[in-house]
Design a protein around this motif. Structure first.
Motif, short mmCIF file in Angstrom:
data_model
loop_
_atom_site.label_atom_id
_atom_site.label_comp_id
_atom_site.label_asym_id
_atom_site.label_seq_id
_atom_site.Cartn_x
_atom_site.Cartn_y
_atom_site.Cartn_z
N MET A 1 6.15 -5.82 2.57
CA MET A 1 5.25 -5.22 3.51
C MET A 1 5.55 -3.73 3.69
O MET A 1 4.66 -2.92 3.79
N ASP B 1 6.91 -1.74 1.51
CA ASP B 1 6.54 -1.00 0.31
C ASP B 1 5.06 -0.66 0.32
O ASP B 1 4.68 0.44 -0.08
N GLU B 2 4.23 -1.56 0.78
CA GLU B 2 2.79 -1.30 0.86
C GLU B 2 2.49 -0.20 1.86
O GLU B 2 1.65 0.67 1.60
N LYS B 3 3.18 -0.21 2.99
CA LYS B 3 2.97 0.81 4.01
C LYS B 3 3.43 2.19 3.50
O LYS B 3 2.74 3.19 3.68
N GLU C 1 3.63 3.11 0.38
CA GLU C 1 2.69 3.50 -0.68
C GLU C 1 1.40 4.06 -0.09
O GLU C 1 0.87 5.05 -0.57
N LYS C 2 0.92 3.44 0.98
CA LYS C 2 -0.31 3.91 1.63
C LYS C 2 -0.09 5.29 2.24
O LYS C 2 -0.94 6.17 2.12
N GLU C 3 1.06 5.51 2.88
CA GLU C 3 1.37 6.82 3.46
C GLU C 3 1.48 7.88 2.39
O GLU C 3 1.00 9.00 2.56
N ARG C 4 2.10 7.54 1.26
CA ARG C 4 2.23 8.50 0.16
C ARG C 4 0.85 8.85 -0.40
O ARG C 4 0.55 10.02 -0.66
N ARG C 5 0.01 7.85 -0.55
CA ARG C 5 -1.35 8.07 -1.07
C ARG C 5 -2.17 8.92 -0.11
O ARG C 5 -2.91 9.82 -0.53
#
Length: 88
Positions: free
Chosen positions: A1, A3-5, A7-11
């Protein structure tokens, strides 16, 4: 979970530096770099051209094309592809 958060912040941070130009996504830094390259090669072509009337224009246009080719080789597109289900 987590890692998804992350990744979303980086994107989201990466998309903050992008703008949309002619329905394509471009990084502002890359856009300014390509404008500078094209302007520099156009002026270089214009300044090295002989003093005959049509030649400075032609040399400047060739300089712009050379700047475009260099920019397209250096800078990669920042496209975002979205697939939507057509059944809905």
């Amino acid at each position: 979970m987590m890692d998804e958060k992350a990744e979303k912040e980086r994107r989201d941070r990466k998309q903050a530096n992008n703008i949309e130009v002619w329905e394509d996504v471009v990084d502002i830094k890359d856009l300014l770099l390509s404008i500078f390259l094209c302007a520099a090669t156009a002026m270089g072509g214009y300044l090295i051209a002989p003093d005959d009337p049509p030649k400075p224009l032609l040399y400047g246009l060739v300089g712009v094309v050379i700047g475009f080719v260099i920019s397209s080789l250096i800078i990669k597109p920042k496209r975002t592809l979205r697939f939507e289900d057509e059944e809905k």
